[in-house]
Design an enzyme around this catalytic site. Sequence first.
Site, PDB file in Angstrom:
ATOM      1  N   SER A 127      48.261 120.879   2.671  1.00 61.60           N
ATOM      2  CA  SER A 127      48.962 121.770   1.606  1.00 61.60           C
ATOM      3  C   SER A 127      48.569 123.285   2.279  1.00 61.60           C
ATOM      4  CB  SER A 127      48.433 121.536   0.357  1.00 61.60           C
ATOM      5  OG  SER A 127      49.298 122.203  -0.680  1.00 61.60           O
ATOM      6  N   ASP A 198      58.315 115.562  -0.950  1.00 63.74           N
ATOM      7  CA  ASP A 198      57.556 116.560  -1.468  1.00 63.74           C
ATOM      8  C   ASP A 198      57.981 117.546  -2.486  1.00 63.74           C
ATOM      9  OD1 ASP A 198      55.416 118.543  -1.679  1.00 63.74           O
ATOM     10  OD2 ASP A 198      54.630 118.489   0.429  1.00 63.74           O
ATOM     11  N   HIS A 231      53.632 114.982  -2.328  1.00 66.01           N
ATOM     12  CA  HIS A 231      52.556 116.054  -1.709  1.00 66.01           C
ATOM     13  C   HIS A 231      51.251 115.130  -1.811  1.00 66.01           C
ATOM     14  CE1 HIS A 231      51.456 119.983  -0.860  1.00 66.01           C
ATOM     15  NE2 HIS A 231      50.539 120.045  -1.539  1.00 66.01           N
TER      16      HIS A 231
END
Length: 256
Positions: A127, A198, A231
């Site tokens: 991320s 995501d 995610h």
Amino acid sequence: MSNTTTSGSGSRSTMKTFEFGRTHVVRPKGQHQATIVWLHGLGDKGSSWSQLLETLPLPNIKWICPTAPTRPVAIFGGFPCTAWFDVGDISEDGPDDLEGLDASAAHVANLLSTEPADIKLGVGGFSMGAATALYSATCRVIGQYGNGNLYPVNLNAVVGLSGWLPCARTLRSRMEGSHEAARHAASLPVLVCHGLGDDVVAYKHGEKSAQTLNSAGFRNLTFKAYNGLGHYTVPEETDEVCNWLTARLRLEGSYS
């Protein structure tokens, strides 16, 4: 540990000191052949990733998992949390926090700079950590941070999971005319992975980042998409990372 960065080329007018949190180290179980700094996502800390990395079948890698500074983050309305840089919205059009990015990229380089000369070096992350890793890759090939200071270490591999590329708009213009930057970009192995499901960092940002890097001259780039992945990371993805690192860093001891 703190890094002081100077914003503006050569100007010492605005100095900001970022206090980095605790660093966790996973020692190699076998012969030490590579060291990789792994960067966590927004609001996380180094310890949570060190626990996962310890379980990977990569006995020749030493993992260094630093913790980002705690700072106000615009995407959370200024609420403070651990963040490698400030971010308002995750898109190619959002403003880049160059000062924060440079400070974190410098922190990574400092952690790698004390490794033995024969050890291969890498940076990876998830991320916002992936964004910082990819930014580090651009600093490495250009040879300097965004503020013009020299980038001091040679990276042999860069991994970005569920992330994006900061400063994408200026990358090509910063590289143009530099044969050395083009040569470094063509030879630096980069792995970018992203889940199609995501909902935090949209898949299109990962895909666009890979395309931007590729068109800027990063020829040794692998892009992997995962159906249904949100995610987070899954064993299929970490297997890919293990295989890719073993091949690119030519690690001894087969991955099984």
